[in-house]
Design a protein around this motif. Structure first.
Motif, short mmCIF file in Angstrom:
data_model
loop_
_atom_site.label_atom_id
_atom_site.label_comp_id
_atom_site.label_asym_id
_atom_site.label_seq_id
_atom_site.Cartn_x
_atom_site.Cartn_y
_atom_site.Cartn_z
N SER A 194 60.92 76.96 36.48
CA SER A 194 62.22 76.32 36.70
C SER A 194 62.01 75.15 37.66
O SER A 194 60.93 74.98 38.22
N SER A 195 63.06 74.37 37.87
CA SER A 195 62.94 73.20 38.74
C SER A 195 62.70 73.58 40.20
O SER A 195 62.23 72.74 40.98
N HIS A 196 63.00 74.83 40.58
CA HIS A 196 62.82 75.27 41.97
C HIS A 196 61.70 76.29 42.12
O HIS A 196 61.51 76.84 43.20
N TRP A 237 59.94 71.01 41.54
CA TRP A 237 59.63 69.72 40.93
C TRP A 237 60.69 68.67 41.24
O TRP A 237 61.85 69.01 41.48
N ASP A 238 60.28 67.38 41.21
CA ASP A 238 61.25 66.30 41.33
C ASP A 238 60.73 65.06 40.60
O ASP A 238 59.55 64.96 40.29
N HIS A 256 57.61 69.01 46.82
CA HIS A 256 57.83 69.05 45.38
C HIS A 256 56.60 68.47 44.67
O HIS A 256 55.89 67.64 45.23
N ILE A 283 57.22 65.09 38.68
CA ILE A 283 57.38 65.24 37.23
C ILE A 283 56.90 63.96 36.56
O ILE A 283 57.25 62.85 36.99
N GLY A 315 55.82 69.25 34.91
CA GLY A 315 57.23 69.35 35.27
C GLY A 315 57.75 70.73 34.91
O GLY A 315 57.03 71.55 34.33
N ASP A 316 59.00 70.98 35.26
CA ASP A 316 59.60 72.26 34.85
C ASP A 316 59.93 72.21 33.35
O ASP A 316 60.06 71.14 32.77
N ALA A 327 62.85 70.05 32.09
CA ALA A 327 62.58 68.61 32.10
C ALA A 327 61.63 68.21 30.97
O ALA A 327 61.86 67.19 30.30
#
Length: 304
Positions: free
Chosen positions: A137-139, A171-172, A181, A184, A297-298, A301
């Motif tokens: 996931s993004s976190h 990720w960012d 982070h 991405i 990346g996640d 994304a």
């Protein structure tokens, strides 16, 4: 360059249906019902007998003339007939093309390496290797890395999936120094190195004691082996130079020293990590002639 404390799933019997009525009629000791035979006039009886004989004769003639129509096919005959069907429906001149198309369909190779069309469009046309790192996931700091290869037809084929870690906070898309982070994006892979000697990589390899890592990670795990093997990710660095090259074309505030390196059992400051055996596999597999890239990346994304 990474900080020392950072990056580091009815019943059938022999073909006969037995009904309750049939079993009762044949039960031993059962009382027999008396039946009176129906009366049939002799004229009608003769017609019926002649008709039956005629049908029997015709049937016998049919069997003798076309025995295959009334004989159950053997297993060998069925297999031979099944094998013959595709060729019967295909002109001889096009069989080779059909076999080739069938092979392609069987491979069912995708035109993208497990990612969405937007990210796939960012992969350079000449790249034939892509290390896809997909975060949970993004976190999340947990990810899966897969090395894909592209054939001459433009189809991508996945290799083994390896567990991986990424930055502590996920990720960012606008990575900054110290934001914890991982960036991405799609980046080239052009150089490697490490504290250990080259295990067989075809990439430029910088073997140096400067890759020594000390301290502990975010979960108290030792970073001792983290830089035994590294592959530099061409984010804010000069491609082709040593992973230790301090130059940052985007400026130091955008962060630098983002590597793929040996996993130490926890999250990183921004790098991606794989187990030591998987790092060796990666180093041996990457081929500069295939212009390898990393897509990272996640999952959300990357599926865009």
């Amino acid at each position: 360059m990474p900080r020392q404390a950072s990056s580091a799933g009815p019943t059938w019997s022999d073909g006969v249906v037995e009904t309750p009525d049939a079993r009762t009629a044949t039960r031993p000791g059962a009382p027999r019902a008396r039946h009176r035979a129906p009366r049939v006039r002799h004229g009608r009886l003769r017609v019926a007998v002649l008709a039956a004989v005629s049908v029997g004769v015709l049937g016998t003639v049919a069997v003798r003339s076309s025995p295959a129509l009334f004989r159950r096919p053997t297993a060998e005959a069925l297999r031979a007939d099944t094998a013959a069907q595709p060729h019967a429906a295909t002109p001889a001149g096009s069989r080779r093309a059909v076999h080739r198309d069938n092979a392609d369909n069987a491979a069912d190779a995708p035109v993208r390496p497990g990612i969405g069309s937007a990210f796939a469009a960012r992969i350079p046309a000449g790249a034939r290797q892509a290390l896809v790192v997909a975060g949970d996931s993004s976190h999340s700091d947990v990810a899966v890395a897969t090395l894909w290869t592209r054939d001459a037809r433009g189809h991508w084929h996945p290799g083994a999936a390896w567990p991986a870690h990424n930055a502590l906070r996920g990720w960012d898309t606008d990575h900054q120094e110290g934001d914890l982070h991982s960036p991405i994006g799609v980046y080239t892979l052009s150089a490697a190195g490490g504290l250990y000697a080259n295990p067989g990589s075809r990439m430029p390899y910088d073997h140096s004691t400067a890759f020594r890592a000390v301290g502990t990670g975010f979960e108290g795990e030792p970073l001792t082996d983290a830089f035994d093997y590294v592959v530099a990710i061409d984010y804010n660095r000069v491609p082709g130079s040593s992973p230790l090259d301090p130059r940052a074309p985007l400026g130091p505030r955008r962060g630098q020293g983002i590597w793929v390196h040996v996993d130490h059992g926890g999250p990183t400051h921004g790098c991606v990590t794989l187990s030591k055996p998987h790092m060796v596999e990666l180093l041996k597999a990457l081929n500069p002639a295939a212009h390898p890239v990393i897509v990272m990346g996640d999952r959300s994304a990357l599926n865009a």
